[in-house]
Design an enzyme around this catalytic site. Sequence first.
Site, PDB file in Angstrom:
ATOM      1  N   ASP A  99       0.855  -1.178   0.000  1.00 23.47           N
ATOM      2  CA  ASP A  99       0.000   0.000   0.000  1.00 23.47           C
ATOM      3  C   ASP A  99       0.896   1.236   0.000  1.00 23.47           C
ATOM      4  OD1 ASP A  99      -2.286   1.650   0.519  1.00 23.47           O
ATOM      5  OD2 ASP A  99      -3.179  -0.012   1.629  1.00 23.47           O
ATOM      6  N   GLU A 251      -6.756   3.647  -5.657  1.00 25.02           N
ATOM      7  CA  GLU A 251      -8.000   3.926  -4.937  1.00 25.02           C
ATOM      8  C   GLU A 251      -8.521   5.266  -5.423  1.00 25.02           C
ATOM      9  OE1 GLU A 251      -9.754   4.228  -0.426  1.00 25.02           O
ATOM     10  OE2 GLU A 251      -7.963   5.313  -0.987  1.00 25.02           O
ATOM     11  N   HIS A 324     -10.806  -2.509   4.399  1.00 29.09           N
ATOM     12  CA  HIS A 324     -10.651  -2.078   5.786  1.00 29.09           C
ATOM     13  C   HIS A 324     -11.410  -0.799   6.119  1.00 29.09           C
ATOM     14  CE1 HIS A 324      -7.786   0.092   3.372  1.00 29.09           C
ATOM     15  NE2 HIS A 324      -7.749   1.011   4.316  1.00 29.09           N
ATOM     16  N   ASP A 325     -12.034  -0.179   5.128  1.00 35.17           N
ATOM     17  CA  ASP A 325     -12.831   1.028   5.369  1.00 35.17           C
ATOM     18  C   ASP A 325     -14.332   0.748   5.317  1.00 35.17           C
ATOM     19  OD1 ASP A 325     -10.522   2.625   5.422  1.00 35.17           O
ATOM     20  OD2 ASP A 325     -10.624   3.030   3.260  1.00 35.17           O
TER      21      ASP A 325
HETATM   22  O1  TEU Z   1      -9.307   5.888   2.182  1.00 34.51           O
HETATM   23  C1  TEU Z   1      -9.782   6.933   1.389  1.00 34.51           C
HETATM   24  C2  TEU Z   1     -11.082   7.429   1.696  1.00 34.51           C
HETATM   25  O2  TEU Z   1     -11.594   8.262   0.986  1.00 34.51           O
HETATM   26  C3  TEU Z   1     -11.706   6.984   2.956  1.00 34.51           C
HETATM   27  O3  TEU Z   1     -11.681   8.089   3.780  1.00 34.51           O
HETATM   28  C4  TEU Z   1     -13.072   6.497   2.754  1.00 34.51           C
HETATM   29  O4  TEU Z   1     -13.830   7.343   1.957  1.00 34.51           O
HETATM   30  C5  TEU Z   1     -13.720   6.428   4.072  1.00 34.51           C
HETATM   31  O5  TEU Z   1     -12.918   5.655   4.893  1.00 34.51           O
HETATM   32  C6  TEU Z   1     -15.057   5.807   3.988  1.00 34.51           C
HETATM   33  O6  TEU Z   1     -15.628   6.001   5.239  1.00 34.51           O
HETATM   34  C7  TEU Z   1      -7.950   5.660   2.220  1.00 34.51           C
HETATM   35  C8  TEU Z   1      -7.644   4.500   3.139  1.00 34.51           C
HETATM   36  O7  TEU Z   1      -8.213   3.330   2.627  1.00 34.51           O
HETATM   37  C9  TEU Z   1      -8.134   4.834   4.510  1.00 34.51           C
HETATM   38  O8  TEU Z   1      -7.974   3.772   5.399  1.00 34.51           O
HETATM   39  C10 TEU Z   1      -7.364   6.050   4.980  1.00 34.51           C
HETATM   40  O9  TEU Z   1      -7.872   6.466   6.211  1.00 34.51           O
HETATM   41  C11 TEU Z   1      -7.454   7.204   3.985  1.00 34.51           C
HETATM   42  O10 TEU Z   1      -7.234   6.795   2.650  1.00 34.51           O
HETATM   43  C12 TEU Z   1      -6.394   8.247   4.293  1.00 34.51           C
HETATM   44  O11 TEU Z   1      -5.146   7.752   3.969  1.00 34.51           O
END
Ligand code: TEU
Length: 530
Positions: A99, A251, A324-325
């Site tokens: 990542d 992403e 994970h989000d």
């Molecule tokens: O996530 C990008 C992102 O836009 C997230 O904020 C997402 O929209 C949100 O979690 C949904 O609730 C990436 C990573 O996957 C995330 O874990 C990080 O917190 C974020 O970038 C910042 O690096």
Amino acid sequence: MNDYNWWQRAVIYEVYVRSFRDSDGDGVGDLPGVIEKLPYLQDLGVDAIWLTPFYKSPMVDNGYDVSDYDHVDPLFGTDEDFGRLVAEAHARGMKVVIDIVVNHTSSEHPWFRESRSSVDSPYRDWYHWTKTPTRWGSQFGGPAWHFDETTGEYYLGLFSAEQPDLNWKNPAVRAAVKEMMRRWAGRGVDGFRLDVISLIGKPDEPKDGAANAWGFTDWHWQVANAPEAHEYIRELHREVFEPYHLMTVGEASGVTLEESLKYSGRTREELDMVFQFEHVGLDGSETWKWTHGRIPVPQLKEVLFHWQEGLSEDGWNGLFWCNHDQPRIVSRLGDEGVYRERSAKMLATCLHGMKGTPFVYQGEELGMTNVVFSAVDELQDIESVNAYEALTSSGRYTPEEMLSILSEKSRDNARTPMPWDFGENAEAQVLQEDSVWSYYKELIRLRHENDCLAFGSFRRLTGVPDDVSAYLRVSDAETLLVVCNFSGETRELVLPEWKGAHRLIGNVLDSLFLETGQLEPYEAAIYSKA
Ligand code: TEU
């Protein structure tokens, strides 16, 4: 099909390092833990693992705030552990995707410490500084422009104050990022998952968008998918991805189909594929997810089919339900009760039946579900904790209401430890022929062995009940029918031309579907006709 890239017939498994496997009993997952479980992943059959950030970090956002790109955080192990992980994964025939978080660094990164030290610092221009901030809101709450006392100016941190955004316009930043990427390529990694790469191009003149309830304004319209982002990505492709043969998935929250073709179109020389979020944003919106709601199946089908059709000739789909989000998909679209296992298999069938590269998020292969949060101190995620504070203190929600919304939507739902040896555990499922795990294993095997599943074109079926998804995959030699009942009730879909077809996989033993047209609750299957 001889002429394809490895990732086009691959299934990739996302490891959230912190909650995957804790090898030393400190309560946090680590790289030796991942090494320990490589046989499990090899047995499942995945082609590659994507490791979430394991770099040195103050862990404000669980490692998505990197303070040293080149070294493993002691919490997760050592640099040697990483080398061993790559070697052992490769020895088992699995690739390693890491990542890369370069939209922002941690505020503790030496580049930012330098940058904030003085307006004359050679690193000043590595970040975005202003005396006249817009009223942009940050992703994790509060303003996106953060006042810094040392120099009396504001810096940009679109996520949190501890995650200042890098200034990609500065060639020195791009050079440092490219060098860092090359060093990881040199350490044997096979690909990159690029964190919020759609946000790296920033406008010269930031402007306020629509205001939210707290008076903060929206920036997505001016930042996401800026033309500069494409320029910078092409530069990375030319100088890093292509020469080092790296697979890339970007992403790209908020990305449209048209935009994604720019990122992943074959002649564009940018990325191999992107993660789009339209289908998982249907129970809220990307900027506002703090509300109850279930993903409506008719819209879900429309979005998924739109992407399948739109990327059929060019581009490539990154397919996922979970990461994970995101909350657990069985809780969102399946059934947490008696049909937990069957609905988990149905969701897997729908996703793995499509064209693209399927991603499995740890625990998905066990049919894991969301958690119930009954107190704010059970939450760890910065986004969840801040949203709880903001929305309860403003009176928008009572604490009980907010906890119930968080139990549906919080990122922490996906971040609970992998249940290796208790309850509905991994080791038990591996041994069971009819487990969710065994079903995933079979789907992965099918993708490896069946050309039509991997490369056949997509065709939607019409005249199908609203909460049933049915589509074909078509190649010269074979046609596949993928049918999934998203409802907890019986549904009817009569397809006389499919009578007698061969069932490749299905989640209902002795199904009568082809004979009677009756689909059992959450029934799913893939049929094949020569
Ligand atoms: O996530 C990008 C992102 O836009 C997230 O904020 C997402 O929209 C949100 O979690 C949904 O609730 C990436 C990573 O996957 C995330 O874990 C990080 O917190 C974020 O970038 C910042 O690096």
